[in-house]
Design a protein around this motif. Structure first.
Motif, PDB file in Angstrom:
ATOM      1  N   ASN A   2       0.841  -1.186   0.000  1.00 29.07           N
ATOM      2  CA  ASN A   2       0.000   0.000   0.000  1.00 29.07           C
ATOM      3  C   ASN A   2       0.884   1.247   0.000  1.00 29.07           C
ATOM      4  O   ASN A   2       1.446   1.611   1.012  1.00 29.07           O
ATOM      5  N   GLN A   3       0.984   1.892  -1.137  1.00 28.19           N
ATOM      6  CA  GLN A   3       1.807   3.087  -1.278  1.00 28.19           C
ATOM      7  C   GLN A   3       0.922   4.328  -1.154  1.00 28.19           C
ATOM      8  O   GLN A   3      -0.196   4.337  -1.635  1.00 28.19           O
ATOM      9  N   PRO A   4       1.453   5.394  -0.553  1.00 25.06           N
ATOM     10  CA  PRO A   4       0.696   6.649  -0.579  1.00 25.06           C
ATOM     11  C   PRO A   4       0.560   7.106  -2.030  1.00 25.06           C
ATOM     12  O   PRO A   4       1.480   6.939  -2.811  1.00 25.06           O
ATOM     13  N   ASP A   5      -0.597   7.630  -2.353  1.00 25.41           N
ATOM     14  CA  ASP A   5      -0.823   7.999  -3.755  1.00 25.41           C
ATOM     15  C   ASP A   5      -0.559   9.466  -4.046  1.00 25.41           C
ATOM     16  O   ASP A   5      -0.733   9.920  -5.165  1.00 25.41           O
ATOM     17  N   GLY A   6      -0.138  10.235  -3.059  1.00 30.17           N
ATOM     18  CA  GLY A   6       0.168  11.637  -3.295  1.00 30.17           C
ATOM     19  C   GLY A   6      -1.043  12.541  -3.318  1.00 30.17           C
ATOM     20  O   GLY A   6      -0.921  13.738  -3.525  1.00 30.17           O
ATOM     21  N   SER A  27      -5.294  10.102  -8.972  1.00 27.18           N
ATOM     22  CA  SER A  27      -4.259  10.267  -7.955  1.00 27.18           C
ATOM     23  C   SER A  27      -2.980  10.794  -8.597  1.00 27.18           C
ATOM     24  O   SER A  27      -2.724  10.580  -9.791  1.00 27.18           O
ATOM     25  N   ARG A  29      -0.105   9.683  -7.979  1.00 31.32           N
ATOM     26  CA  ARG A  29       0.683   8.494  -8.323  1.00 31.32           C
ATOM     27  C   ARG A  29       0.340   8.015  -9.732  1.00 31.32           C
ATOM     28  O   ARG A  29       1.227   7.707 -10.532  1.00 31.32           O
ATOM     29  N   ASP A  30      -0.957   7.936 -10.041  1.00 30.34           N
ATOM     30  CA  ASP A  30      -1.366   7.517 -11.386  1.00 30.34           C
ATOM     31  C   ASP A  30      -0.899   8.514 -12.442  1.00 30.34           C
ATOM     32  O   ASP A  30      -0.467   8.126 -13.532  1.00 30.34           O
ATOM     33  N   TRP A  31      -0.985   9.786 -12.141  1.00 34.03           N
ATOM     34  CA  TRP A  31      -0.544  10.814 -13.081  1.00 34.03           C
ATOM     35  C   TRP A  31       0.956  10.679 -13.349  1.00 34.03           C
ATOM     36  O   TRP A  31       1.392  10.666 -14.497  1.00 34.03           O
ATOM     37  N   PHE A  71       5.363   2.676 -12.271  1.00 33.32           N
ATOM     38  CA  PHE A  71       4.872   2.883 -10.912  1.00 33.32           C
ATOM     39  C   PHE A  71       6.007   2.976  -9.897  1.00 33.32           C
ATOM     40  O   PHE A  71       5.907   3.707  -8.918  1.00 33.32           O
ATOM     41  N   ASP A  75       6.324   6.115  -7.477  1.00 32.18           N
ATOM     42  CA  ASP A  75       6.471   5.987  -6.020  1.00 32.18           C
ATOM     43  C   ASP A  75       7.699   6.742  -5.531  1.00 32.18           C
ATOM     44  O   ASP A  75       7.663   7.396  -4.486  1.00 32.18           O
ATOM     45  N   ILE A  78       6.931  10.486  -5.491  1.00 32.91           N
ATOM     46  CA  ILE A  78       6.098  10.863  -4.348  1.00 32.91           C
ATOM     47  C   ILE A  78       6.914  10.850  -3.071  1.00 32.91           C
ATOM     48  O   ILE A  78       6.815  11.767  -2.252  1.00 32.91           O
TER      49      ILE A  78
END
Length: 84
Positions: A2-6, A27, A29-31, A71, A75, A78
């Protein structure tokens, strides 16, 4: 894992009619991952032999490897932002 998504990349106001209840947008992270993916794929031909070798070593497809790389970079971006 579980990573923080920013947080949201393009937040919308919660009361906006264009925003479904509870939806704050993509998120960060996705961007970041999407932007990294774009860069990785722009050099696809140049790196295809390396990616194929690495994918076989990891028992992955090349696509899975490239997405994982995107990803991983997101990560790291972030984590760096949270440090500074």
């Amino acid at each position: 894992m579980n990573q923080p998504d920013g947080g949201p990349a393009f937040p919308t106001h919660p009361d906006s009619p264009a925003s479904p209840a509870g939806y704050l947008g993509m998120s960060l992270r996705d961007w970041f991952a999407g932007m990294v993916l774009q860069g990785l794929l722009s050099n696809q031909v140049e790196h295809s032999d390396v990616w194929l070798r690495l994918a076989k070593e990891e028992s992955q497809t090349v696509e899975q490897l490239v997405v994982q790389m995107a990803f991983d970079h997101a990560d790291a971006m972030i984590a760096y932002r949270e440090k500074t």
